[in-house]
Write an enzyme that holds these catalytic residues in place. Structure first.
Site: not given
Ligand code: PBG
Ligand code: ZN
Length: 323
Positions: A196, A248
């Site tokens: 991530k 992601k």
């Molecule tokens: C939070 C989370 C996020 C997303 C999914 N879970 C945001 C982040 O990490 O700041 C992002 C999803 C998206 O932007 O569609 N843990």
């Molecule tokens: Zn989070």
């Protein structure tokens, strides 16, 4: 004129039937997960301005909304809660009867065949908006792991089919696996957000989830410039017992999806995030691109890169178009 020898690739492109016969990558609703935002206090659907076409679902309308998805052919959802019960650690996430638990139990009671993935994090439930326990301005890794285990158990007991930790804490899979197993939940799989990145493409999500975050997540999410580390992160989650891995965001990270696909035999997911959705929606609204075609091309490319499962806000549009 003497033209050197060449191949005629056009032979297999002469009709749409031929082109379809030789398609290497096919989209299917079986592979798509629709992320949804469930608001425990809203009385009506709340449009998310930066994500045209996406709404926060009032909890009171969750059942009818799920029935609509099921009728359209959606097979899986990922739940995100919009909480009115925030505190500094996200206690609501591990309360029996808290929002995380209610989303899972209500969806399973409405449409038992739909796979419910419980996004397992704290940022929507903490007053500071970080994905864990904050101490002296630092998100504490190991105390967050304890909270993660508690949340995972509550979600699984409430009926969540899959636990999907997105905190980007080291050890998140090991901690959740241990907690699930200790509570007899040995059959609940962990779909880890294993690679991530600290991406600017999460911008619209912060509006959608009403995140209170000041600052950024660069001390726990990955540097988007790192390719070798991206593979290490996912392989480490495999070692800790993850049942499936995830990259992601997706579209700007196709090289990473391919690298991980070649480094593991586990199922691999990729998350087409809010900013990727917004870029397509706004460009289409401006008349610059054909939305339906770009959606298929972008999701097809993610699959072609090696993703088995794709998380996308376009899942419902595709379902309604009969994919
Ligand atoms: C939070 C989370 C996020 C997303 C999914 N879970 C945001 C982040 O990490 O700041 C992002 C999803 C998206 O932007 O569609 N843990
Ligand atoms: Zn989070």
């Amino acid at each position: 004129m003497n033209i050197p020898p060449f191949s005629r690739h056009r032979r297999l492109r002469r009709s749409s039937t031929l082109r379809e016969l030789f398609t290497e990558t096919e989209l299917s609703l079986n592979d798509l997960v629709l992320p949804i935002f469930v608001d425990e206090s809203a009385t009506d659907f709340v449009p998310i301005k930066s994500m045209p076409g996406v709404f926060r679902i009032p909890e009171s309308r969750l059942e009818s909304e799920i029935e609509r998805y099921a009728r359209a052919g959606i097979r899986s959802v990922m739940t995100f809660g919009i909480s009115r019960h925030k505190d500094d650690v996200g206690t609501d996430t591990w309360q029996q009867g808290g929002l995380v638990a209610r989303m899972a139990s209500r969806i399973k009671a409405t449409a038992p065949e739909i796979v419910v993935m419980s996004d397992t994090c704290f940022c929507e439930y903490t007053t500071h908006g970080h994905c864990g326990v904050v101490n002296d301005g630092i998100v504490e890794n190991d105390s967050t792991l304890i909270s993660l285990g508690k949340q995972a158990v509550i979600a699984a007991q409430a009926g969540a089919d899959v636990i999907a930790p997105s905190t980007a804490m080291d050890g998140q899979v090991a901690a959740i696996r241990a907690a699930l197993d200790a509570n007899g939940l040995t059959d609940t799989p962990v779909f880890s957000y294993s690679t991530k990145f600290a991406s600017a493409l999460y911008g619209p999500f912060r509006e959608a989830a009403e995140s209170e975050l000041q600052g950024d997540r660069k001390a726990y999410q990955m540097n988007p410039m790192n390719r070798r580390e991206a593979v290490l992160e996912s392989l480490e989650d495999e070692r800790q017992g993850a049942d499936a891995l995830m990259v992601k965001p997706a579209g700007a990270y196709l090289d990473i999806i391919r690298d991980i696909r070649e480094a593991t035999r586990l199922p691999l997911g990729a998350y087409q995030v809010s900013g990727e959705y917004a870029m397509i929606k706004f460009a289409a609204a401006a008349g610059a691109i054909d939305e339906a075609r770009v959606v298929r091309e972008s999701i097809g490319a993610i699959k072609r890169a090696g993703a088995d499962v794709i998380f996308t806000y376009f899942a419902m549009d595709l379902a309604q178009q009969g994919l």
